[in-house]
Design a protein around this motif. Structure first.
Motif, PDB file in Angstrom:
ATOM      1  N   UNK A   1       0.962  -1.347   0.102  1.00  0.00           N
ATOM      2  CA  UNK A   1       0.132   0.052   0.053  1.00  0.00           C
ATOM      3  C   UNK A   1       0.681   1.203  -0.096  1.00  0.00           C
ATOM      4  N   UNK A   2       2.101   1.279   0.260  1.00  0.00           N
ATOM      5  CA  UNK A   2       3.082   2.409   0.544  1.00  0.00           C
ATOM      6  C   UNK A   2       4.040   2.368  -0.655  1.00  0.00           C
ATOM      7  N   UNK A   3       4.465   1.090  -1.139  1.00  0.00           N
ATOM      8  CA  UNK A   3       5.539   1.044  -2.157  1.00  0.00           C
ATOM      9  C   UNK A   3       5.558   2.031  -3.231  1.00  0.00           C
ATOM     10  N   UNK A   4       4.347   2.284  -4.263  1.00  0.00           N
ATOM     11  CA  UNK A   4       4.169   3.215  -5.015  1.00  0.00           C
ATOM     12  C   UNK A   4       4.753   4.650  -4.552  1.00  0.00           C
ATOM     13  N   UNK A   5       4.215   5.199  -3.396  1.00  0.00           N
ATOM     14  CA  UNK A   5       4.512   6.275  -2.944  1.00  0.00           C
ATOM     15  C   UNK A   5       6.098   6.512  -2.517  1.00  0.00           C
ATOM     16  N   UNK A   6       6.601   5.478  -1.898  1.00  0.00           N
ATOM     17  CA  UNK A   6       7.952   5.278  -1.596  1.00  0.00           C
ATOM     18  C   UNK A   6       8.999   5.507  -2.599  1.00  0.00           C
ATOM     19  N   UNK A   7       8.530   4.685  -3.571  1.00  0.00           N
ATOM     20  CA  UNK A   7       9.494   4.706  -5.154  1.00  0.00           C
ATOM     21  C   UNK A   7       9.260   6.099  -5.554  1.00  0.00           C
ATOM     22  N   UNK A   8       8.145   6.681  -5.622  1.00  0.00           N
ATOM     23  CA  UNK A   8       8.252   8.264  -6.340  1.00  0.00           C
ATOM     24  C   UNK A   8       9.189   9.054  -5.598  1.00  0.00           C
ATOM     25  N   UNK A   9       9.607   8.796  -4.230  1.00  0.00           N
ATOM     26  CA  UNK A   9      10.609   9.785  -3.629  1.00  0.00           C
ATOM     27  C   UNK A   9      11.863   9.049  -3.570  1.00  0.00           C
ATOM     28  N   UNK A  10      11.973   7.862  -3.473  1.00  0.00           N
ATOM     29  CA  UNK A  10      13.313   7.346  -3.143  1.00  0.00           C
ATOM     30  C   UNK A  10      14.021   6.535  -4.227  1.00  0.00           C
ATOM     31  N   UNK A  11      13.342   6.121  -5.258  1.00  0.00           N
ATOM     32  CA  UNK A  11      13.997   5.531  -6.551  1.00  0.00           C
ATOM     33  C   UNK A  11      14.535   6.304  -7.431  1.00  0.00           C
ATOM     34  N   UNK A  12      15.660   5.793  -8.145  1.00  0.00           N
ATOM     35  CA  UNK A  12      16.135   6.508  -9.433  1.00  0.00           C
ATOM     36  C   UNK A  12      15.091   6.974 -10.295  1.00  0.00           C
ATOM     37  N   UNK A  13      15.516   8.396 -10.834  1.00  0.00           N
ATOM     38  CA  UNK A  13      14.556   8.808 -11.667  1.00  0.00           C
ATOM     39  C   UNK A  13      15.220   8.744 -13.107  1.00  0.00           C
ATOM     40  N   UNK A  14      14.347   8.974 -14.170  1.00  0.00           N
ATOM     41  CA  UNK A  14      14.923   8.896 -15.681  1.00  0.00           C
ATOM     42  C   UNK A  14      15.598  10.204 -15.811  1.00  0.00           C
ATOM     43  N   UNK A  15      16.637  10.335 -16.864  1.00  0.00           N
ATOM     44  CA  UNK A  15      17.188  11.584 -17.114  1.00  0.00           C
ATOM     45  C   UNK A  15      16.329  12.730 -17.641  1.00  0.00           C
ATOM     46  N   UNK A  16      15.173  12.291 -18.436  1.00  0.00           N
ATOM     47  CA  UNK A  16      14.282  13.355 -18.764  1.00  0.00           C
ATOM     48  C   UNK A  16      12.937  12.949 -18.239  1.00  0.00           C
TER      49      UNK A  16
END
Length: 506
Positions: free
Chosen positions: A417-432
């Motif tokens: 229930x939280x993974x989606x929101x955690x990934x938005x903030x904590x995971x790597x982001x694309x270059x563009x």
């Protein structure tokens, strides 16, 4: 001489004398610059945020101009304030573009220019900080003559009596001098008194949680505490306005109310998403500005310095990047006033010391029309900081301010229930990244990889890079001085960083 001619001559002399006297007694405007700490655009009651009351911000907006598209240059406090004071982008300020950096003396500030022409200057609370004030940096860019926090501790309240400080400043300054006063609230910066929002009567069921955060009672209560801090800022603004009224100075005072960067929650502060860089802004100036205007022109924080310098009749220094929007203020119009003000540029280099060797997370953006286009120059790095990194300052995930929401997100980051929101903030982001802010205000749906937006991405990138080149961004030359600048925080102030070639970029 004929009687009628004598009368006309006398009237002409009287008119000339009156004109000369009016020029002699014309006063420079006072300036009250009010800047909250960590407040996103939407979080004022004039914008309809439930369970939040900001009557004094609303009063300034209704008496003058409410800006719908004001953007800080960077979503990090000290460099944001440096861009305000100098009228320059953070990539033009060397260490001045970093938190816990320093603003070199070679970069003039508008507050010093005001002091040099006889303004009484002072501030209460947070000035240009946190940053080094030792050589070769400016000892205090706000050039204050007076700063003293008076303590006052009512139930459930902050202990900083900013308005009392303002009263004392006015009582001690030269009575004939115009003034510039910087009200730099520490609110709504963390840390909070947990539960203070609910204790003060806020109904968390009415609080709207941004779409990038989990919607539960814990986050709602944390936001209620945040709202409470905003109201403390607004209360002192109201007291300062009352003081100006009682002193007969309200009509001759430019009042600016804004914040330095976005709310201290994940995916807001220290990011270049809209909740990190889109700021509340209201400005009034007695009857010189028509009240009730709501302007859509894009304004960047680099525009404050030239606007205020023009307002007091000073020449804008060569090399100032920002552009005065005094004409927009005087227009009395709502909507889009100046068609050329259809874009702003934002950036980030290093906020917290939360990656090995203090590596930053460099970003440049163009916000134009409905679109937000983002370049992440080092997408292999973690935007919120490394999960296993510890430091003297903020430790792991240090780009997110410590608090109840951050703790909840990290502790539950693997729960379904939280993974989606955690990934938005904590995971790597694309270059563009590309977002339609009008349709996607929380910046959740990256459109950059969709073929139908390929031409738009090319156009926005070209416009962004053209501006960065014109304003001398070292990254356009393949240079990166920021990772080698020291971090002036206790325990790290003597730690000069390693050359880029010797670094681990993970």
């Amino acid at each position: 001489m004929h009687k009628s001619k004598i009368i006309l001559l006398l009237l002409s002399v009287i008119a000339l004398n009156t004109s000369c006297q009016s020029k002699k007694v014309e006063k420079k405007p006072n300036i009250l610059f009010c800047i909250a700490d960590d407040v996103s655009f939407i979080h004022t009651s004039i914008n309809g945020t439930a369970e939040l009351s900001t009557p004094n911000f609303d009063r300034v907006a209704n008496s003058g101009v409410l800006f719908n598209n004001a953007y800080c240059n960077v979503s990090s406090c000290a460099p944001s304030r440096a861009s305000i004071l100098t009228g320059k982008n953070i990539w033009e300020l060397e260490e001045g573009g970093l938190l816990f950096g320093g603003l070199k003396k070679e970069y003039p500030t508008f507050s010093t220019a005001l002091k040099n022409i006889g303004y009484a200057t002072g501030y209460s609370g947070k000035g240009y900080m946190p940053a080094s004030h030792k050589e070769p940096y400016q000892a205090q860019p706000l050039a204050p003559e007076y700063n003293k926090i008076r303590n006052k501790v009512p139930q459930f309240m902050s202990n900083k009596d900013y308005a009392g400080n303002f009263d004392e400043f006015l009582s001690k300054k030269d009575k004939g001098a115009p003034f510039f006063f910087w009200y730099g609230s520490h609110e709504a910066h963390r840390k909070y008194n947990p539960g203070i929002g609910v204790k003060s009567g806020k109904d968390i069921s009415k609080i709207k949680v941004p779409g990038f955060l989990p919607d539960n009672d814990l986050v709602r209560s944390d936001m209620a505490d945040y709202f409470y801090e905003i109201e403390w800022f607004d209360t002192h603004l109201g007291r300062m306005i009352k003081t100006l009224e009682e002193a007969g100075e309200l009509e001759n005072t430019i009042i600016i109310v804004t914040a330095d960067n976005g709310m201290p929650f994940p995916r807001a502060k220290s990011t270049c998403y809209d909740y990190g860089t889109h700021m509340p802004l209201a400005i009034c100036w007695g009857n010189k500005i028509k009240g009730g205007a709501k302007v859509d022109d894009f304004v960047n924080f680099t525009d404050f310095a030239p606007t205020l310098l023009e307002a007091v009749g000073l020449e804008i220094p060569k090399g100032t990047t920002g552009k005065s929007f005094l004409d927009v203020l005087f227009s009395g119009k709502s909507g889009q006033v100046d068609a050329k003000r259809d874009r702003v540029f934002t950036a980030l280099e290093r906020h917290a010391y939360c990656r090995p060797e203090g590596l930053g997370y460099p970003i440049r953006t163009i916000r134009k029309g409905d679109w937000l286009y983002i370049i992440n120059f080092e997408p292999e790095r973690y935007p919120a900081g490394n999960a296993d990194f510890d430091s003297v300052h903020q430790g792991f995930y240090g780009e997110i301010d410590a608090g109840a929401t951050r703790t909840y997100l990290i502790e539950n980051k693997d729960n379904d229930s939280v993974k989606y929101y955690a990934d938005l903030s904590l995971k790597r982001r694309p270059e563009v990244e590309l977002f339609n802010v009008k349709e996607d205000p929380y910046n959740l749906h990256n459109l950059a990889s969709e073929e139908k937006y390929a031409d738009l991405c090319k156009e926005l990138k070209a416009e962004l890079f053209e501006y960065l080149t014109e304003t001398g961004d070292p990254r356009m030359k393949g240079e990166n001085p920021w990772d080698n600048y020291p971090y002036y925080f206790k325990g790290l102030e003597t730690k000069h960083l390693k050359p880029i070639g010797e670094r681990d970029k993970n």
